[in-house]
Motif scaffolding. Structure first.
Motif, PDB file in Angstrom:
ATOM      1  N   ILE A 394       0.814  -1.208   0.000  1.00 29.73           N
ATOM      2  CA  ILE A 394       0.000   0.000   0.000  1.00 29.73           C
ATOM      3  C   ILE A 394       0.853   1.266   0.000  1.00 29.73           C
ATOM      4  O   ILE A 394       0.494   2.274  -0.603  1.00 29.73           O
ATOM      5  CB  ILE A 394      -0.979   0.000   1.200  1.00 29.73           C
ATOM      6  CG1 ILE A 394      -1.943   1.202   1.131  1.00 29.73           C
ATOM      7  CG2 ILE A 394      -0.234  -0.021   2.517  1.00 29.73           C
ATOM      8  CD1 ILE A 394      -2.929   1.119   0.008  1.00 29.73           C
ATOM      9  N   GLY A 395       2.017   1.215   0.627  1.00 35.92           N
ATOM     10  CA  GLY A 395       2.859   2.408   0.718  1.00 35.92           C
ATOM     11  C   GLY A 395       3.794   2.623  -0.454  1.00 35.92           C
ATOM     12  O   GLY A 395       4.562   3.600  -0.467  1.00 35.92           O
ATOM     13  N   ASP A 396       3.741   1.767  -1.440  1.00 33.86           N
ATOM     14  CA  ASP A 396       4.657   1.853  -2.584  1.00 33.86           C
ATOM     15  C   ASP A 396       4.050   2.743  -3.661  1.00 33.86           C
ATOM     16  O   ASP A 396       3.361   2.280  -4.581  1.00 33.86           O
ATOM     17  CB  ASP A 396       4.925   0.450  -3.124  1.00 33.86           C
ATOM     18  CG  ASP A 396       5.993   0.435  -4.213  1.00 33.86           C
ATOM     19  OD1 ASP A 396       6.455   1.519  -4.608  1.00 33.86           O
ATOM     20  OD2 ASP A 396       6.349  -0.670  -4.655  1.00 33.86           O
ATOM     21  N   PHE A 414      -2.845  10.733  -0.041  1.00 31.40           N
ATOM     22  CA  PHE A 414      -3.925   9.779   0.228  1.00 31.40           C
ATOM     23  C   PHE A 414      -3.546   8.838   1.367  1.00 31.40           C
ATOM     24  O   PHE A 414      -4.364   8.526   2.240  1.00 31.40           O
ATOM     25  CB  PHE A 414      -4.216   8.976  -1.044  1.00 31.40           C
ATOM     26  CG  PHE A 414      -4.938   7.681  -0.809  1.00 31.40           C
ATOM     27  CD1 PHE A 414      -6.307   7.644  -0.638  1.00 31.40           C
ATOM     28  CD2 PHE A 414      -4.238   6.470  -0.743  1.00 31.40           C
ATOM     29  CE1 PHE A 414      -6.974   6.443  -0.416  1.00 31.40           C
ATOM     30  CE2 PHE A 414      -4.891   5.269  -0.525  1.00 31.40           C
ATOM     31  CZ  PHE A 414      -6.265   5.254  -0.358  1.00 31.40           C
ATOM     32  N   LEU A 415      -2.297   8.383   1.380  1.00 30.49           N
ATOM     33  CA  LEU A 415      -1.862   7.449   2.418  1.00 30.49           C
ATOM     34  C   LEU A 415      -1.989   8.043   3.812  1.00 30.49           C
ATOM     35  O   LEU A 415      -2.191   7.313   4.789  1.00 30.49           O
ATOM     36  CB  LEU A 415      -0.421   7.009   2.157  1.00 30.49           C
ATOM     37  CG  LEU A 415      -0.171   6.193   0.891  1.00 30.49           C
ATOM     38  CD1 LEU A 415       1.316   5.935   0.703  1.00 30.49           C
ATOM     39  CD2 LEU A 415      -0.947   4.876   0.921  1.00 30.49           C
ATOM     40  N   LYS A 416      -1.894   9.362   3.931  1.00 33.38           N
ATOM     41  CA  LYS A 416      -1.945  10.026   5.231  1.00 33.38           C
ATOM     42  C   LYS A 416      -3.363  10.383   5.647  1.00 33.38           C
ATOM     43  O   LYS A 416      -3.598  10.759   6.796  1.00 33.38           O
ATOM     44  CB  LYS A 416      -1.089  11.292   5.198  1.00 33.38           C
ATOM     45  CG  LYS A 416       0.386  11.039   4.960  1.00 33.38           C
ATOM     46  CD  LYS A 416       1.154  12.347   4.861  1.00 33.38           C
ATOM     47  CE  LYS A 416       2.640  12.105   4.559  1.00 33.38           C
ATOM     48  NZ  LYS A 416       3.393  13.386   4.428  1.00 33.38           N
ATOM     49  N   ALA A 417      -4.299  10.288   4.728  1.00 34.97           N
ATOM     50  CA  ALA A 417      -5.675  10.671   5.031  1.00 34.97           C
ATOM     51  C   ALA A 417      -6.341   9.633   5.936  1.00 34.97           C
ATOM     52  O   ALA A 417      -5.935   8.476   6.006  1.00 34.97           O
ATOM     53  CB  ALA A 417      -6.471  10.822   3.737  1.00 34.97           C
ATOM     54  N   SER A 419      -9.221   7.055   7.135  1.00 33.97           N
ATOM     55  CA  SER A 419     -10.232   6.173   6.561  1.00 33.97           C
ATOM     56  C   SER A 419     -11.609   6.633   7.061  1.00 33.97           C
ATOM     57  O   SER A 419     -11.715   7.260   8.112  1.00 33.97           O
ATOM     58  CB  SER A 419      -9.986   4.731   6.999  1.00 33.97           C
ATOM     59  OG  SER A 419      -8.770   4.253   6.486  1.00 33.97           O
ATOM     60  N   PRO A 420     -12.638   6.322   6.257  1.00 34.95           N
ATOM     61  CA  PRO A 420     -12.657   5.573   4.998  1.00 34.95           C
ATOM     62  C   PRO A 420     -12.194   6.447   3.827  1.00 34.95           C
ATOM     63  O   PRO A 420     -12.489   7.635   3.774  1.00 34.95           O
ATOM     64  CB  PRO A 420     -14.129   5.170   4.851  1.00 34.95           C
ATOM     65  CG  PRO A 420     -14.885   6.146   5.665  1.00 34.95           C
ATOM     66  CD  PRO A 420     -13.998   6.617   6.748  1.00 34.95           C
ATOM     67  N   LYS A 421     -11.485   5.824   2.917  1.00 32.84           N
ATOM     68  CA  LYS A 421     -10.910   6.578   1.804  1.00 32.84           C
ATOM     69  C   LYS A 421     -10.700   5.645   0.628  1.00 32.84           C
ATOM     70  O   LYS A 421     -10.624   4.418   0.786  1.00 32.84           O
ATOM     71  CB  LYS A 421      -9.582   7.203   2.220  1.00 32.84           C
ATOM     72  CG  LYS A 421      -8.526   6.182   2.652  1.00 32.84           C
ATOM     73  CD  LYS A 421      -7.279   6.859   3.200  1.00 32.84           C
ATOM     74  CE  LYS A 421      -6.258   5.812   3.648  1.00 32.84           C
ATOM     75  NZ  LYS A 421      -5.039   6.442   4.212  1.00 32.84           N
ATOM     76  N   ALA A 422     -10.609   6.230  -0.564  1.00 31.20           N
ATOM     77  CA  ALA A 422     -10.350   5.452  -1.778  1.00 31.20           C
ATOM     78  C   ALA A 422      -9.540   6.304  -2.753  1.00 31.20           C
ATOM     79  O   ALA A 422      -9.644   7.544  -2.750  1.00 31.20           O
ATOM     80  CB  ALA A 422     -11.646   4.988  -2.423  1.00 31.20           C
ATOM     81  N   PHE A 423      -8.738   5.631  -3.578  1.00 30.82           N
ATOM     82  CA  PHE A 423      -7.899   6.281  -4.587  1.00 30.82           C
ATOM     83  C   PHE A 423      -8.166   5.581  -5.903  1.00 30.82           C
ATOM     84  O   PHE A 423      -8.036   4.357  -6.010  1.00 30.82           O
ATOM     85  CB  PHE A 423      -6.423   6.165  -4.200  1.00 30.82           C
ATOM     86  CG  PHE A 423      -5.489   6.990  -5.026  1.00 30.82           C
ATOM     87  CD1 PHE A 423      -5.167   8.287  -4.641  1.00 30.82           C
ATOM     88  CD2 PHE A 423      -4.919   6.485  -6.194  1.00 30.82           C
ATOM     89  CE1 PHE A 423      -4.288   9.058  -5.384  1.00 30.82           C
ATOM     90  CE2 PHE A 423      -4.047   7.250  -6.951  1.00 30.82           C
ATOM     91  CZ  PHE A 423      -3.727   8.551  -6.550  1.00 30.82           C
ATOM     92  N   VAL A 424      -8.560   6.357  -6.924  1.00 27.50           N
ATOM     93  CA  VAL A 424      -8.846   5.772  -8.235  1.00 27.50           C
ATOM     94  C   VAL A 424      -7.974   6.439  -9.291  1.00 27.50           C
ATOM     95  O   VAL A 424      -7.531   7.581  -9.132  1.00 27.50           O
ATOM     96  CB  VAL A 424     -10.342   5.904  -8.599  1.00 27.50           C
ATOM     97  CG1 VAL A 424     -11.221   5.285  -7.512  1.00 27.50           C
ATOM     98  CG2 VAL A 424     -10.731   7.355  -8.855  1.00 27.50           C
ATOM     99  N   ILE A 425      -7.720   5.713 -10.384  1.00 31.22           N
ATOM    100  CA  ILE A 425      -6.823   6.196 -11.433  1.00 31.22           C
ATOM    101  C   ILE A 425      -7.453   5.949 -12.796  1.00 31.22           C
ATOM    102  O   ILE A 425      -8.415   5.178 -12.930  1.00 31.22           O
ATOM    103  CB  ILE A 425      -5.451   5.503 -11.349  1.00 31.22           C
ATOM    104  CG1 ILE A 425      -5.606   3.978 -11.435  1.00 31.22           C
ATOM    105  CG2 ILE A 425      -4.711   5.897 -10.069  1.00 31.22           C
ATOM    106  CD1 ILE A 425      -4.293   3.212 -11.415  1.00 31.22           C
ATOM    107  N   THR A 426      -6.891   6.620 -13.793  1.00 28.97           N
ATOM    108  CA  THR A 426      -7.300   6.390 -15.184  1.00 28.97           C
ATOM    109  C   THR A 426      -6.074   6.035 -16.010  1.00 28.97           C
ATOM    110  O   THR A 426      -4.937   6.372 -15.643  1.00 28.97           O
ATOM    111  CB  THR A 426      -7.956   7.652 -15.787  1.00 28.97           C
ATOM    112  OG1 THR A 426      -6.941   8.614 -16.077  1.00 28.97           O
ATOM    113  CG2 THR A 426      -8.987   8.247 -14.841  1.00 28.97           C
ATOM    114  N   PRO A 427      -6.234   5.373 -17.146  1.00 29.77           N
ATOM    115  CA  PRO A 427      -5.088   5.019 -18.001  1.00 29.77           C
ATOM    116  C   PRO A 427      -4.358   6.238 -18.557  1.00 29.77           C
ATOM    117  O   PRO A 427      -3.224   6.109 -19.036  1.00 29.77           O
ATOM    118  CB  PRO A 427      -5.731   4.201 -19.125  1.00 29.77           C
ATOM    119  CG  PRO A 427      -6.987   3.664 -18.531  1.00 29.77           C
ATOM    120  CD  PRO A 427      -7.476   4.725 -17.613  1.00 29.77           C
ATOM    121  N   THR A 428      -4.982   7.412 -18.476  1.00 30.32           N
ATOM    122  CA  THR A 428      -4.324   8.629 -18.974  1.00 30.32           C
ATOM    123  C   THR A 428      -3.576   9.369 -17.883  1.00 30.32           C
ATOM    124  O   THR A 428      -3.118  10.493 -18.092  1.00 30.32           O
ATOM    125  CB  THR A 428      -5.375   9.558 -19.602  1.00 30.32           C
ATOM    126  OG1 THR A 428      -6.397   9.854 -18.640  1.00 30.32           O
ATOM    127  CG2 THR A 428      -5.996   8.912 -20.827  1.00 30.32           C
TER     128      THR A 428
END
Length: 475
Positions: A394-396, A414-417, A419-428
């Protein structure tokens, strides 16, 4: 597109403890419900005249109720019934099991206990004789108990724990036609006047088992401080050799001492299946008709986090984390509830800590969810979140696909925020993060898709959820 959404609009810190929380011993051990309760003085064995104090409890209703005669143990009675006004029903989950199923319960107090006259006879190692003397007292008192028109005197079960279980076995041998069955919770007696205690118990059980055919159920635990497994198995074999219809249920280890089972609020789950089968076989009722006498069943362990992982608890500020640390130190039963971004509600001890905490939450007009019960984390989100994978630690931050340096810095934040939390990404290479929603993945994806339709969850709380096989990456 990269942004944070913090759902913190109504933050305030409120920590509510019920009045008895964290006391060394709860002031009471009973549901917050009224009982039809009375205490009488009844006559004991007419051959040895005595007045015995008997507590009678019934659920409210017209009846007639089948009757359970519940016999107390010696050590428990000494500790809990010093005053004539002390009540025994409030400290016994066996009593509440039967009240919840529409039974009346009579709790006779032995000679010298809780307002009863006289003293117990000293029979030395003749332990069967002690049980039979007590049995004559109890059955004599029962004649006055059954004058109550709300009690069905033709359907009686005799139960006891410790010395009370031993007395129940002795009552089975008295041939009283009103008594239909006997239930023995870890029955036996340790007498200072008998040095060969184990041998005396086996011999006494053999004597009590001779000459009658009343059905009985025996219940014992492996870590009973008075009676080892080898001893209660030998007692059972000696008793069963007399030919009575009897059954033994070993419920394994319970807490630190299996001899305290009925004094624990969530004990019913240990024995209810076996006891229900026994009662059904004899035609006695088992359906719950008075739900108010049954503690709320706690949720099962969820595996969300380790119980002592303070940082994993969602929504908490530092003050509330300290409340959770204090919760961890307290003995069971205990519960830790959370109202999102607002408060925690903690209850420990007593009959039904879950109900107490939920009631305190309701008083504040909040909706609470249980996070921990006793030593288990039970927290789950209302909506299912993606399962953790082993794609990366998770920390990498370097392992997160698609991101540039700015995106990796956003991931580190995000790692310091909390919970509850989520991180999402896109291919761009775009990303979005949300902290503070009971549906972290759903909320973050919805926010992300307002800007870019091809959003995919990478991490939720402290777990990477990105698939290990890139071909399976969500679209």
């Amino acid at each position: 597109m990269h942004f944070w959404v913090f759902l913190l609009a109504s933050i305030f810190s409120l920590i509510v403890f019920d009045p008895e929380s964290f006391a060394a011993e709860p002031a009471s051990f009973s549901p917050d419900k009224h009982l039809d309760r009375r205490i009488i003085d009844a006559s004991g064995d007419p051959v040895r005249p005595v007045r015995l104090r008997v507590e009678i409890v019934k659920p409210f209703g017209s009846g007639p109720f089948p009757l359970v005669v519940f016999n107390h143990g010696a050590n428990w009675a000494e500790a809990s019934m010093k005053s004539p006004n002390d009540v025994g029903a409030d400290f016994n989950m066996g009593v509440y099991y039967f009240l919840s199923r529409g039974y009346a319960v009579a709790l006779p107090r032995l000679r010298g206990y809780g307002g009863s006259g006289g003293t117990l006879p000293d029979t030395g190692c003749a332990l069967a004789a002690l049980g039979r003397a007590n049995a004559k007292d109890i059955l004599a008192a029962l004649s006055e108990v059954t004058t109550d028109p709300k009690i069905d005197a033709t359907r009686i079960i005799v139960i006891g724990e410790s010395l009370g279980g031993w007395n129940a076995l002795a009552i089975a041998g008295e041939g009283d036609p009103r008594v239909k069955a006997v239930i023995n919770f870890y029955g036996g007696i340790r007498s200072t006047a008998c040095k060969a205690g184990d041998r005396a118990l086996v011999d006494g059980a053999k004597s009590l088992g001779n000459g009658h055919r009343l059905p009985s159920l025996w219940l014992y635990g492996d870590n009973d401080r008075f009676f080892s497994r080898a001893l209660w198995e030998a007692m059972y074999r000696a008793y069963a050799a007399g030919g009575s219809e009897t059954e033994l249920f070993g419920y394994g280890k319970y807490g630190t001492d299996a001899h305290t089972l009925l004094g624990q609020p969530y004990a019913i789950g240990v024995f209810e299946v076996k006891l229900e089968a026994f009662l059904k076989r004899l035609g006695f009722p088992t359906r719950i008709t008075h739900q108010e006498f049954v503690p709320i069943t706690p949720p099962p362990a969820s595996g969300y986090a380790a119980i002592d992982d303070v940082d994993a608890v969602p929504f908490l500020n530092e003050q509330q984390r300290q409340a959770y640390r204090e919760f961890l130190k307290k003995p069971a039963p205990k519960v830790f509830l959370i109202a999102e971004w607002r408060s925690v509600f903690v209850s420990a001890g007593g009959y039904d800590p879950m109900a107490i905490a939920l009631a305190n939450c309701e008083k504040e007009g909040l909706v609470c969810r249980p996070y921990a019960f006793n030593t288990d984390v039970v927290w789950t989100y209302p909506n299912a979140q993606p399962a953790a994978t082993r794609f990366a630690a998770i920390g990498d931050a370097a392992a997160v696909p698609y991101l540039d340096d700015a995106g990796r810095e956003g991931y580190r934040k995000f790692l310091k925020a909390r919970s509850p939390k989520a991180f999402v990404i896109t291919p761009t290479g775009q990303w979005a993060a949300t902290s503070g929603s009971l549906d972290p993945t759903g909320t973050t994806l919805a926010n992300c898709r307002k800007q870019n339709g091809d959003c995919r969850p990478y991490a939720v709380d402290r777990h990477v959820v990105w698939p290990e096989n890139p071909a399976r990456a969500p679209h």
